[in-house]
Scaffold this motif. Structure first.
Motif, mmCIF file in Angstrom:
data_model
loop_
_atom_site.group_PDB
_atom_site.id
_atom_site.type_symbol
_atom_site.label_atom_id
_atom_site.label_comp_id
_atom_site.label_asym_id
_atom_site.label_seq_id
_atom_site.Cartn_x
_atom_site.Cartn_y
_atom_site.Cartn_z
ATOM 1 N N VAL A 206 0.855 -1.192 0.000
ATOM 2 C CA VAL A 206 0.000 0.000 0.000
ATOM 3 C C VAL A 206 0.889 1.239 0.000
ATOM 4 O O VAL A 206 1.873 1.311 0.750
ATOM 5 C CB VAL A 206 -0.935 0.035 1.228
ATOM 6 N N THR A 207 0.544 2.213 -0.832
ATOM 7 C CA THR A 207 1.306 3.454 -0.930
ATOM 8 C C THR A 207 0.632 4.554 -0.115
ATOM 9 O O THR A 207 -0.555 4.808 -0.280
ATOM 10 C CB THR A 207 1.434 3.904 -2.389
ATOM 11 N N VAL A 208 1.421 5.190 0.755
ATOM 12 C CA VAL A 208 0.936 6.300 1.578
ATOM 13 C C VAL A 208 1.712 7.553 1.170
ATOM 14 O O VAL A 208 2.931 7.611 1.340
ATOM 15 C CB VAL A 208 1.139 6.010 3.077
ATOM 16 N N PRO A 209 1.077 8.565 0.600
ATOM 17 C CA PRO A 209 1.786 9.756 0.114
ATOM 18 C C PRO A 209 2.398 10.572 1.249
ATOM 19 O O PRO A 209 1.898 10.582 2.374
ATOM 20 C CB PRO A 209 0.696 10.550 -0.613
ATOM 21 N N CYS A 210 3.499 11.270 0.897
ATOM 22 C CA CYS A 210 4.233 12.105 1.847
ATOM 23 C C CYS A 210 4.474 13.484 1.219
ATOM 24 O O CYS A 210 4.211 13.688 0.023
ATOM 25 C CB CYS A 210 5.572 11.464 2.208
ATOM 26 N N PRO A 211 4.987 14.441 1.995
ATOM 27 C CA PRO A 211 5.306 15.754 1.428
ATOM 28 C C PRO A 211 6.378 15.666 0.341
ATOM 29 O O PRO A 211 7.139 14.692 0.258
ATOM 30 C CB PRO A 211 5.807 16.548 2.640
ATOM 31 N N VAL A 212 6.442 16.687 -0.470
ATOM 32 C CA VAL A 212 7.406 16.717 -1.581
ATOM 33 C C VAL A 212 8.820 16.915 -1.033
ATOM 34 O O VAL A 212 9.045 17.627 -0.048
ATOM 35 C CB VAL A 212 7.037 17.849 -2.564
ATOM 36 N N LEU A 213 9.780 16.271 -1.682
ATOM 37 C CA LEU A 213 11.188 16.445 -1.327
ATOM 38 C C LEU A 213 11.629 17.843 -1.781
ATOM 39 O O LEU A 213 11.771 18.105 -2.971
ATOM 40 C CB LEU A 213 12.033 15.362 -2.011
ATOM 41 N N SER A 214 11.865 18.734 -0.816
ATOM 42 C CA SER A 214 12.114 20.140 -1.139
ATOM 43 C C SER A 214 13.418 20.679 -0.562
ATOM 44 O O SER A 214 13.633 21.887 -0.573
ATOM 45 C CB SER A 214 10.952 20.995 -0.613
ATOM 46 N N ALA A 215 14.297 19.801 -0.066
ATOM 47 C CA ALA A 215 15.578 20.253 0.495
ATOM 48 C C ALA A 215 16.622 19.162 0.311
ATOM 49 O O ALA A 215 16.304 18.028 -0.072
ATOM 50 C CB ALA A 215 15.423 20.615 1.967
ATOM 51 N N THR A 216 17.868 19.525 0.597
ATOM 52 C CA THR A 216 18.971 18.570 0.409
ATOM 53 C C THR A 216 18.912 17.437 1.405
ATOM 54 O O THR A 216 19.172 16.282 1.071
ATOM 55 C CB THR A 216 20.324 19.290 0.530
ATOM 56 N N GLU A 217 18.603 17.767 2.653
ATOM 57 C CA GLU A 217 18.491 16.745 3.694
ATOM 58 C C GLU A 217 17.140 16.895 4.391
ATOM 59 O O GLU A 217 16.805 17.967 4.887
ATOM 60 C CB GLU A 217 19.629 16.883 4.717
ATOM 61 N N MET A 218 16.415 15.791 4.417
ATOM 62 C CA MET A 218 15.089 15.793 5.032
ATOM 63 C C MET A 218 14.850 14.484 5.775
ATOM 64 O O MET A 218 15.443 13.451 5.443
ATOM 65 C CB MET A 218 13.984 15.984 3.982
ATOM 66 N N PHE B 207 5.562 6.582 1.373
ATOM 67 C CA PHE B 207 5.913 5.357 2.072
ATOM 68 C C PHE B 207 5.150 4.203 1.439
ATOM 69 O O PHE B 207 3.975 4.320 1.100
ATOM 70 C CB PHE B 207 5.561 5.449 3.563
ATOM 71 N N ILE B 208 5.838 3.065 1.305
ATOM 72 C CA ILE B 208 5.220 1.856 0.781
ATOM 73 C C ILE B 208 5.154 0.837 1.906
ATOM 74 O O ILE B 208 6.194 0.386 2.409
ATOM 75 C CB ILE B 208 5.989 1.290 -0.420
ATOM 76 N N LEU B 209 3.942 0.487 2.314
ATOM 77 C CA LEU B 209 3.745 -0.533 3.342
ATOM 78 C C LEU B 209 3.825 -1.898 2.673
ATOM 79 O O LEU B 209 3.086 -2.189 1.739
ATOM 80 C CB LEU B 209 2.389 -0.342 4.031
ATOM 81 N N LEU B 210 4.709 -2.751 3.168
ATOM 82 C CA LEU B 210 4.989 -4.036 2.517
ATOM 83 C C LEU B 210 4.283 -5.181 3.231
ATOM 84 O O LEU B 210 4.335 -5.287 4.462
ATOM 85 C CB LEU B 210 6.501 -4.291 2.504
ATOM 86 N N GLY B 211 3.633 -6.029 2.440
ATOM 87 C CA GLY B 211 2.999 -7.238 2.988
ATOM 88 C C GLY B 211 2.034 -6.936 4.115
ATOM 89 O O GLY B 211 2.160 -7.500 5.204
ATOM 90 N N VAL B 212 1.069 -6.068 3.849
ATOM 91 C CA VAL B 212 0.170 -5.624 4.912
ATOM 92 C C VAL B 212 -0.724 -6.766 5.402
ATOM 93 O O VAL B 212 -1.024 -7.709 4.669
ATOM 94 C CB VAL B 212 -0.691 -4.444 4.432
ATOM 95 N N THR B 213 -1.140 -6.662 6.645
ATOM 96 C CA THR B 213 -2.114 -7.567 7.246
ATOM 97 C C THR B 213 -3.290 -6.736 7.763
ATOM 98 O O THR B 213 -3.296 -5.512 7.651
ATOM 99 C CB THR B 213 -1.486 -8.359 8.405
#
Length: 217
Positions: free
Chosen positions: A42-54, A101-107
């Motif tokens: 399952v894919t859970v969206p996150c904020p956009v990558l907007s800096a060098t280190e996050m 984030f990708i949730l792997l093998g969800v239950t």
């Protein structure tokens, strides 16, 4: 099915009513709902990558379940901190800088409200990204099982419809037969009354006029 989904959403809303404003799904519009089968991703969206280190943090309800620190062009320093028995990775699309984030093998235990937060560590100043996407994940059983259950419910519904139709038909026919019998009895009674009246009155025969010979002298 729609009733079940609405009930689950309302229960999650009440359960998380004590969360902060950024994590509460009860403020504003409801977050999107993602349905997934057991052992799928399952894919859970996150904020956009907007800096060098996050640093990206994923919350399951009010608990932080994983965090990933990213340095652009230095993947060796990416740090993934997952809670035990929770498997997830961060996917970054460098074409549009979108992350998720990708949730792997969800239950079924993965069913909950997920919130993704991000913090900018470099360049300074350190700050938190105001955009915090939220997603409701509903992990369901396999679709084959659900279709089988739907077929069973459908067959039961057909049987009840047939049974109801036959019962209504039998009731209507019974009413028709009773009405016809009542009408026939009324007709027979009037006929019998007429016959009885004729018998009591007797039959009026005409008087026969004969010729008698007067033999008296």
């Amino acid at each position: 099915m729609d009733i079940f989904r609405t009930s689950v959403t309302l229960l999650i809303c009440l359960f998380h009513s004590s969360l902060s404003e950024t994590q509460s799904m009860c403020k504003g519009t409801l977050p999107p709902v993602k349905h997934a089968a057991v052992n799928s991703n399952v894919t859970v969206p996150c904020p956009v990558l907007s800096a060098t280190e996050m640093e990206f943090k994923l919350f399951k309800g009010s608990d932080q379940v994983t965090s990933i620190y990213i340095k652009i062009n230095d993947t060796s320093n990416n740090i993934n901190k997952n809670k035990p028995a929770f498997s997830a990775i961060l996917d970054v699309n460098y074409m549009d800088n979108s992350t998720s984030f990708i949730l792997l093998g969800v239950t079924t235990n993965f069913t909950d409200l997920y919130t993704c937060e991000a913090e900018i560590n470099y360049p300074p100043p350190f700050k938190k990204v105001p955009h915090t996407p939220q997603t409701i994940v509903l992990v369901e059983e396999k679709q084959e099982t659900k279709r089988h259950d739907l077929c069973q419910h459908g067959s039961h519904l057909v049987l009840w419809v047939v049974f109801g139709t036959m019962a209504i038909y039998g009731l209507v026919m019974t009413c028709i037969v009773i009405i016809l019998q009542v009408k026939c009895c009324q007709m027979d009674t009037s006929f019998k009354d007429r016959e009885c009246r004729r018998k009591w009155q007797g039959v009026q025969h005409p008087t026969w006029q004969g010729f008698y010979t007067d033999t008296v002298v």
